[in-house]
Design an enzyme around this catalytic site. Sequence first.
Site, mmCIF file in Angstrom:
data_model
loop_
_atom_site.group_PDB
_atom_site.id
_atom_site.type_symbol
_atom_site.label_atom_id
_atom_site.label_comp_id
_atom_site.label_asym_id
_atom_site.label_seq_id
_atom_site.Cartn_x
_atom_site.Cartn_y
_atom_site.Cartn_z
ATOM 1 N N LEU A 15 41.498 44.646 30.784
ATOM 2 C CA LEU A 15 42.721 44.098 31.367
ATOM 3 C C LEU A 15 42.360 43.068 32.437
ATOM 4 C CD1 LEU A 15 45.691 44.608 30.714
ATOM 5 C CD2 LEU A 15 45.824 45.982 32.773
ATOM 6 N N ASP A 16 42.186 41.841 32.008
ATOM 7 C CA ASP A 16 41.887 40.757 32.937
ATOM 8 C C ASP A 16 43.151 40.360 33.688
ATOM 9 O OD1 ASP A 16 40.366 38.352 33.917
ATOM 10 O OD2 ASP A 16 41.969 37.359 32.828
ATOM 11 N N ASP A 54 44.696 49.639 34.029
ATOM 12 C CA ASP A 54 43.304 49.332 33.681
ATOM 13 C C ASP A 54 42.682 50.495 32.918
ATOM 14 O OD1 ASP A 54 42.794 46.738 34.984
ATOM 15 O OD2 ASP A 54 43.064 47.825 36.861
ATOM 16 N N ASP A 91 35.361 46.779 40.790
ATOM 17 C CA ASP A 91 36.716 46.430 41.213
ATOM 18 C C ASP A 91 37.595 47.679 41.267
ATOM 19 O OD1 ASP A 91 36.045 43.801 41.397
ATOM 20 O OD2 ASP A 91 36.931 43.221 39.480
ATOM 21 N N ASP A 139 36.519 43.252 28.775
ATOM 22 C CA ASP A 139 37.303 43.389 30.002
ATOM 23 C C ASP A 139 38.673 43.817 29.505
ATOM 24 O OD1 ASP A 139 38.821 43.236 32.253
ATOM 25 O OD2 ASP A 139 38.244 41.205 32.800
ATOM 26 N N GLU A 143 32.930 38.585 30.287
ATOM 27 C CA GLU A 143 33.887 37.545 30.687
ATOM 28 C C GLU A 143 33.313 36.153 30.421
ATOM 29 O OE1 GLU A 143 36.517 39.685 34.201
ATOM 30 O OE2 GLU A 143 34.511 38.947 34.749
ATOM 31 N N GLU A 181 34.304 46.785 31.603
ATOM 32 C CA GLU A 181 34.347 46.616 33.055
ATOM 33 C C GLU A 181 34.656 47.928 33.755
ATOM 34 O OE1 GLU A 181 36.596 43.977 36.529
ATOM 35 O OE2 GLU A 181 37.252 43.850 34.448
ATOM 36 N N GLU A 182 35.362 48.822 33.072
ATOM 37 C CA GLU A 182 35.816 50.060 33.703
ATOM 38 C C GLU A 182 34.778 51.179 33.648
ATOM 39 O OE1 GLU A 182 38.432 49.500 35.316
ATOM 40 O OE2 GLU A 182 38.860 47.620 34.291
#
Length: 349
Positions: A112-113, A69, A63, A110, A277, A91-92
Amino acid sequence: MIASTLDAYLNSYIARREPFGEAVASTIRHLATAALKLRNTIHQGVLGAGFADSHGHVGGGGDAQKDLDIFADRLFVDAMRQAPVRTYASEELEHAVLLNPAAPLAVALDPLDGSSNIDTNVSIGTIFSILPATGDPVGERDASFLQRGVVQLAAGFFIYGPQLALVLTIGSGTHIFIFSWQLGTFVQAYESVNIPSRTQEFAVNASNYRHWDEAVRLYVDDCLKGAEGPRGKDFNMRWIAAVVADVYRILVRGGVYLYPGDRRKGYGEGRLRLIYEANPIAFLVEQAGGSATDTVDRILDLVPTSLHQRVPLVFGSTREVERIGRYHTEPSNIGERAPLFSNRGLFRA
Protein backbone atom coordinates in the site's frame (compact mmCIF):
# COMPACT_ATOMS: atom_id res chain seq x y z
CA MET A 1 -2.77 -4.95 -32.38
CA ILE A 2 -4.05 -3.86 -28.95
CA ALA A 3 -4.99 -6.71 -26.60
CA SER A 4 -8.55 -6.00 -25.52
CA THR A 5 -8.20 -7.49 -22.04
CA LEU A 6 -5.48 -8.31 -19.53
CA ASP A 7 -6.13 -12.03 -20.06
CA ALA A 8 -5.67 -11.71 -23.81
CA TYR A 9 -2.44 -9.79 -23.30
CA LEU A 10 -1.08 -12.35 -20.82
CA ASN A 11 -2.05 -15.24 -23.10
CA SER A 12 -0.03 -13.67 -25.91
CA TYR A 13 2.90 -13.28 -23.51
CA ILE A 14 2.82 -16.96 -22.49
CA ALA A 15 3.25 -17.99 -26.10
CA ARG A 16 6.44 -15.89 -26.40
CA ARG A 17 8.23 -16.39 -23.10
CA GLU A 18 9.77 -19.58 -21.76
CA PRO A 19 10.42 -20.93 -19.23
CA PHE A 20 8.65 -18.39 -17.00
CA GLY A 21 5.76 -17.27 -19.21
CA GLU A 22 2.99 -19.36 -17.67
CA ALA A 23 4.17 -18.69 -14.10
CA VAL A 24 4.46 -14.93 -14.61
CA ALA A 25 1.02 -14.70 -16.23
CA SER A 26 -0.57 -16.72 -13.43
CA THR A 27 1.07 -14.54 -10.78
CA ILE A 28 -0.14 -11.32 -12.41
CA ARG A 29 -3.68 -12.71 -12.55
CA HIS A 30 -3.57 -13.51 -8.82
CA LEU A 31 -2.19 -10.05 -8.06
CA ALA A 32 -5.04 -8.50 -10.06
CA THR A 33 -7.64 -10.50 -8.14
CA ALA A 34 -6.17 -9.37 -4.82
CA ALA A 35 -6.01 -5.75 -6.01
CA LEU A 36 -9.70 -5.84 -6.87
CA LYS A 37 -10.50 -7.07 -3.35
CA LEU A 38 -8.35 -4.32 -1.86
CA ARG A 39 -10.06 -1.70 -4.02
CA ASN A 40 -13.44 -2.83 -2.69
CA THR A 41 -12.17 -2.36 0.87
CA ILE A 42 -10.69 1.07 0.07
CA HIS A 43 -14.06 2.11 -1.36
CA GLN A 44 -15.57 1.65 2.09
CA GLY A 45 -13.42 4.53 3.33
CA VAL A 46 -13.85 5.42 6.98
CA LEU A 47 -17.05 3.37 6.96
CA GLY A 48 -14.86 0.27 6.99
CA ALA A 49 -13.55 -1.04 10.31
CA GLY A 50 -10.07 0.26 11.14
CA PHE A 51 -9.63 1.86 7.73
CA ALA A 52 -6.93 4.38 8.66
CA ASP A 53 -6.25 3.40 12.27
CA SER A 54 -2.70 2.94 13.52
CA HIS A 55 -1.69 1.12 16.69
CA GLY A 56 1.99 2.04 16.83
CA HIS A 57 3.23 -0.92 14.80
CA VAL A 58 6.24 -0.56 12.48
CA GLY A 59 6.69 -2.55 9.27
CA GLY A 60 9.82 -4.31 8.11
CA GLY A 61 10.75 -1.24 6.08
CA GLY A 62 10.74 0.93 9.20
CA ASP A 63 7.55 2.92 8.54
CA ALA A 64 4.57 3.18 10.87
CA GLN A 65 1.81 0.77 9.85
CA LYS A 66 -1.86 1.57 9.50
CA ASP A 67 -4.46 -1.16 9.74
CA LEU A 68 -5.03 -1.00 5.99
CA ASP A 69 -1.29 -1.59 5.38
CA ILE A 70 -1.48 -4.82 7.37
CA PHE A 71 -4.74 -5.86 5.71
CA ALA A 72 -3.26 -5.26 2.23
CA ASP A 73 -0.15 -7.27 3.03
CA ARG A 74 -2.16 -10.24 4.26
CA LEU A 75 -4.38 -10.05 1.20
CA PHE A 76 -1.45 -10.20 -1.21
CA VAL A 77 0.52 -12.87 0.63
CA ASP A 78 -2.59 -15.07 0.62
CA ALA A 79 -2.95 -14.46 -3.12
CA MET A 80 0.69 -15.39 -3.71
CA ARG A 81 0.17 -18.68 -1.87
CA GLN A 82 -2.14 -19.59 -4.76
CA ALA A 83 0.41 -18.52 -7.39
CA PRO A 84 3.69 -20.19 -8.51
CA VAL A 85 5.70 -18.09 -6.03
CA ARG A 86 8.55 -19.48 -3.94
CA THR A 87 9.26 -16.46 -1.74
CA TYR A 88 7.34 -13.30 -0.93
CA ALA A 89 8.86 -10.06 0.37
CA SER A 90 7.02 -6.96 1.49
CA GLU A 91 7.58 -3.56 3.04
CA GLU A 92 5.49 -4.79 5.97
CA LEU A 93 7.65 -7.86 6.74
CA GLU A 94 11.18 -7.88 8.15
CA HIS A 95 12.26 -10.85 6.02
CA ALA A 96 10.94 -12.73 3.00
CA VAL A 97 8.64 -15.68 3.68
CA LEU A 98 8.77 -19.08 2.00
CA LEU A 99 5.53 -20.02 0.26
CA ASN A 100 6.30 -22.90 -2.13
CA PRO A 101 9.85 -24.35 -2.33
CA ALA A 102 9.16 -25.84 -5.78
CA ALA A 103 7.85 -22.62 -7.38
CA PRO A 104 10.02 -20.64 -9.85
CA LEU A 105 9.27 -17.03 -8.90
CA ALA A 106 9.94 -14.45 -6.18
CA VAL A 107 7.58 -11.51 -5.64
CA ALA A 108 8.38 -8.27 -3.80
CA LEU A 109 5.66 -5.75 -2.97
CA ASP A 110 4.87 -2.46 -1.42
CA PRO A 111 1.30 -3.52 -0.57
CA LEU A 112 0.00 0.00 0.00
CA ASP A 113 2.05 2.89 -1.32
CA GLY A 114 0.96 6.33 -0.11
CA SER A 115 -0.38 5.34 3.30
CA SER A 116 -0.31 8.97 4.42
CA ASN A 117 -3.07 9.61 1.87
CA ILE A 118 -5.43 6.91 3.16
CA ASP A 119 -7.70 9.16 5.21
CA THR A 120 -7.62 12.12 2.78
CA ASN A 121 -9.13 10.28 -0.23
CA VAL A 122 -6.06 10.72 -2.44
CA SER A 123 -4.82 7.99 -4.81
CA ILE A 124 -2.82 5.14 -3.27
CA GLY A 125 -1.47 1.98 -4.84
CA THR A 126 0.32 -1.37 -4.79
CA ILE A 127 3.76 -1.79 -6.39
CA PHE A 128 5.12 -5.21 -7.37
CA SER A 129 8.26 -6.79 -8.79
CA ILE A 130 8.46 -10.35 -10.14
CA LEU A 131 11.89 -12.05 -10.23
CA PRO A 132 13.23 -15.52 -10.95
CA ALA A 133 13.72 -17.36 -7.67
CA THR A 134 17.34 -18.25 -6.92
CA GLY A 135 19.38 -20.10 -4.32
CA ASP A 136 18.38 -22.72 -1.78
CA PRO A 137 14.56 -22.65 -1.52
CA VAL A 138 14.67 -23.36 2.21
CA GLY A 139 17.88 -21.47 2.98
CA GLU A 140 18.41 -17.71 2.88
CA ARG A 141 14.95 -16.49 1.92
CA ASP A 142 16.01 -12.95 1.09
CA ALA A 143 18.56 -14.14 -1.51
CA SER A 144 16.20 -14.06 -4.49
CA PHE A 145 15.61 -10.35 -3.93
CA LEU A 146 19.29 -9.37 -3.85
CA GLN A 147 19.49 -9.38 -7.65
CA ARG A 148 19.94 -6.37 -9.91
CA GLY A 149 16.73 -4.88 -11.23
CA VAL A 150 17.65 -5.82 -14.80
CA VAL A 151 16.70 -9.45 -14.06
CA GLN A 152 13.07 -8.60 -13.30
CA LEU A 153 10.62 -10.66 -15.34
CA ALA A 154 7.71 -8.28 -14.81
CA ALA A 155 6.84 -5.23 -12.74
CA GLY A 156 3.94 -2.92 -12.25
CA PHE A 157 1.55 -1.23 -9.92
CA PHE A 158 -2.14 -0.92 -9.23
CA ILE A 159 -3.47 2.56 -8.55
CA TYR A 160 -6.66 2.96 -6.54
CA GLY A 161 -7.87 6.30 -7.82
CA PRO A 162 -10.84 7.54 -9.85
CA GLN A 163 -10.20 4.41 -11.93
CA LEU A 164 -8.68 1.12 -10.80
CA ALA A 165 -5.68 0.89 -13.11
CA LEU A 166 -2.89 -1.63 -13.64
CA VAL A 167 0.39 -0.32 -15.09
CA LEU A 168 2.41 -3.32 -16.30
CA THR A 169 5.59 -4.27 -18.09
CA ILE A 170 6.77 -7.75 -18.97
CA GLY A 171 9.78 -6.39 -20.83
CA SER A 172 8.02 -5.38 -24.04
CA GLY A 173 6.80 -1.86 -23.40
CA THR A 174 4.72 -0.40 -20.58
CA HIS A 175 0.97 -0.87 -20.85
CA ILE A 176 -1.96 0.54 -18.88
CA PHE A 177 -5.10 -1.45 -18.15
CA ILE A 178 -8.26 0.00 -16.61
CA PHE A 179 -10.73 -2.18 -14.74
CA SER A 180 -14.10 -2.17 -16.48
CA TRP A 181 -16.88 -2.64 -13.97
CA GLN A 182 -19.25 -3.33 -16.85
CA LEU A 183 -17.12 -6.15 -18.26
CA GLY A 184 -15.70 -7.32 -14.92
CA THR A 185 -12.10 -7.37 -16.17
CA PHE A 186 -9.05 -5.19 -16.89
CA VAL A 187 -9.11 -3.70 -20.39
CA GLN A 188 -6.08 -2.25 -22.14
CA ALA A 189 -6.39 1.53 -22.32
CA TYR A 190 -2.85 2.57 -23.36
CA GLU A 191 -0.53 0.43 -25.46
CA SER A 192 3.21 1.02 -25.10
CA VAL A 193 3.07 4.44 -23.45
CA ASN A 194 6.00 6.72 -24.25
CA ILE A 195 7.43 9.38 -21.91
CA PRO A 196 8.47 12.51 -23.85
CA SER A 197 12.24 13.09 -23.58
CA ARG A 198 11.73 16.75 -22.58
CA THR A 199 9.43 18.24 -19.97
CA GLN A 200 8.43 21.42 -18.15
CA GLU A 201 7.05 19.68 -15.06
CA PHE A 202 8.83 18.27 -12.03
CA ALA A 203 7.67 16.53 -8.85
CA VAL A 204 9.52 17.07 -5.58
CA ASN A 205 8.67 17.66 -1.92
CA ALA A 206 9.85 21.27 -1.67
CA SER A 207 9.36 21.33 2.12
CA ASN A 208 12.69 19.49 2.35
CA TYR A 209 14.58 22.20 0.42
CA ARG A 210 16.76 23.20 3.39
CA HIS A 211 17.91 19.59 3.81
CA TRP A 212 18.94 18.95 0.19
CA ASP A 213 22.44 18.83 -1.21
CA GLU A 214 23.47 21.84 -3.26
CA ALA A 215 22.98 20.02 -6.59
CA VAL A 216 19.28 19.43 -5.95
CA ARG A 217 18.73 22.98 -4.69
CA LEU A 218 20.44 24.45 -7.75
CA TYR A 219 18.35 22.32 -10.11
CA VAL A 220 15.06 23.35 -8.45
CA ASP A 221 16.16 26.99 -8.26
CA ASP A 222 16.89 27.05 -11.99
CA CYS A 223 13.47 25.54 -12.77
CA LEU A 224 11.65 28.01 -10.51
CA LYS A 225 13.30 30.99 -12.21
CA GLY A 226 11.14 30.16 -15.21
CA ALA A 227 11.40 31.83 -18.61
CA GLU A 228 13.63 34.57 -17.19
CA GLY A 229 16.11 32.05 -15.76
CA PRO A 230 18.77 29.78 -17.27
CA ARG A 231 16.20 27.20 -18.44
CA GLY A 232 14.37 29.77 -20.55
CA LYS A 233 10.94 28.26 -19.88
CA ASP A 234 8.34 28.07 -17.13
CA PHE A 235 8.02 24.88 -15.07
CA ASN A 236 5.10 23.43 -13.11
CA MET A 237 5.77 21.66 -9.80
CA ARG A 238 3.73 18.68 -8.54
CA TRP A 239 3.82 16.45 -5.44
CA ILE A 240 1.17 13.87 -4.46
CA ALA A 241 3.03 11.95 -1.71
CA ALA A 242 2.14 8.62 -3.33
CA VAL A 243 4.79 7.62 -5.84
CA VAL A 244 2.32 5.53 -7.88
CA ALA A 245 0.27 8.64 -8.62
CA ASP A 246 3.35 10.58 -9.72
CA VAL A 247 4.55 7.69 -11.91
CA TYR A 248 1.13 7.41 -13.53
CA ARG A 249 1.05 11.12 -14.34
CA ILE A 250 4.55 11.02 -15.81
CA LEU A 251 3.76 7.97 -17.92
CA VAL A 252 0.67 9.65 -19.35
CA ARG A 253 1.95 13.21 -19.91
CA GLY A 254 5.68 13.36 -19.10
CA GLY A 255 7.66 14.98 -16.32
CA VAL A 256 10.42 14.16 -13.87
CA TYR A 257 10.30 13.00 -10.24
CA LEU A 258 12.94 13.54 -7.56
CA TYR A 259 13.23 11.96 -4.13
CA PRO A 260 16.89 12.60 -3.28
CA GLY A 261 18.77 11.74 -0.16
CA ASP A 262 19.10 14.62 2.27
CA ARG A 263 20.57 15.63 5.61
CA ARG A 264 17.67 14.50 7.80
CA LYS A 265 18.31 11.55 10.10
CA GLY A 266 17.57 8.34 8.22
CA TYR A 267 17.26 10.05 4.83
CA GLY A 268 20.90 10.08 3.75
CA GLU A 269 20.25 7.29 1.23
CA GLY A 270 16.82 8.55 0.25
CA ARG A 271 13.45 7.30 1.39
CA LEU A 272 12.23 4.86 -1.24
CA ARG A 273 13.21 1.18 -1.18
CA LEU A 274 15.29 -0.22 -4.01
CA ILE A 275 13.81 -3.71 -4.31
CA TYR A 276 10.06 -3.17 -4.16
CA GLU A 277 9.73 0.50 -5.14
CA ALA A 278 12.65 1.89 -7.18
CA ASN A 279 13.39 -1.25 -9.23
CA PRO A 280 9.83 -1.90 -10.48
CA ILE A 281 9.32 1.82 -11.15
CA ALA A 282 12.61 2.00 -13.06
CA PHE A 283 11.64 -1.03 -15.16
CA LEU A 284 8.30 0.56 -16.05
CA VAL A 285 9.86 3.94 -16.82
CA GLU A 286 12.65 2.55 -19.00
CA GLN A 287 10.18 0.40 -20.93
CA ALA A 288 8.27 3.63 -21.61
CA GLY A 289 11.36 5.35 -23.03
CA GLY A 290 12.32 7.22 -19.85
CA SER A 291 15.24 6.97 -17.44
CA ALA A 292 15.64 6.22 -13.74
CA THR A 293 18.74 6.88 -11.62
CA ASP A 294 19.89 7.36 -8.03
CA THR A 295 20.68 10.91 -9.27
CA VAL A 296 23.77 9.61 -11.13
CA ASP A 297 23.77 5.82 -11.68
CA ARG A 298 21.13 3.69 -13.39
CA ILE A 299 18.76 2.16 -10.83
CA LEU A 300 18.46 -1.21 -12.60
CA ASP A 301 22.23 -1.73 -12.42
CA LEU A 302 22.45 -1.38 -8.64
CA VAL A 303 23.14 -4.55 -6.63
CA PRO A 304 20.90 -4.70 -3.53
CA THR A 305 22.63 -5.48 -0.26
CA SER A 306 19.57 -5.83 1.98
CA LEU A 307 15.85 -6.38 1.59
CA HIS A 308 14.78 -2.92 2.75
CA GLN A 309 17.67 -0.93 1.30
CA ARG A 310 16.82 2.71 0.60
CA VAL A 311 17.95 4.63 -2.47
CA PRO A 312 17.64 8.16 -3.90
CA LEU A 313 15.36 8.11 -6.94
CA VAL A 314 15.06 10.33 -10.00
CA PHE A 315 12.94 9.18 -12.94
CA GLY A 316 10.98 10.41 -15.92
CA SER A 317 11.82 12.28 -19.12
CA THR A 318 15.27 11.18 -20.23
CA ARG A 319 16.76 14.59 -21.06
CA GLU A 320 15.70 15.97 -17.68
CA VAL A 321 17.01 12.96 -15.74
CA GLU A 322 20.34 13.32 -17.54
CA ARG A 323 20.42 17.03 -16.73
CA ILE A 324 19.84 16.33 -13.02
CA GLY A 325 22.78 13.92 -13.18
CA ARG A 326 24.97 16.71 -14.55
CA TYR A 327 23.99 18.98 -11.64
CA HIS A 328 25.57 16.31 -9.43
CA THR A 329 28.65 15.49 -11.52
CA GLU A 330 29.37 18.72 -13.46
CA PRO A 331 27.84 21.58 -11.41
CA SER A 332 30.23 24.19 -12.81
CA ASN A 333 28.91 23.53 -16.33
CA ILE A 334 25.22 23.89 -15.48
CA GLY A 335 22.80 26.78 -15.24
CA GLU A 336 24.03 30.27 -14.37
CA ARG A 337 27.45 28.95 -13.40
CA ALA A 338 28.58 28.70 -17.06
CA PRO A 339 28.08 31.22 -19.89
CA LEU A 340 27.06 28.56 -22.42
CA PHE A 341 24.15 27.50 -20.17
CA SER A 342 22.98 31.02 -19.30
CA ASN A 343 19.76 32.57 -20.48
CA ARG A 344 21.38 33.49 -23.81
CA GLY A 345 23.49 30.35 -24.03
CA LEU A 346 23.80 27.99 -26.94
CA PHE A 347 22.72 24.95 -24.94
CA ARG A 348 19.57 26.16 -23.20
CA ALA A 349 17.20 23.19 -22.77
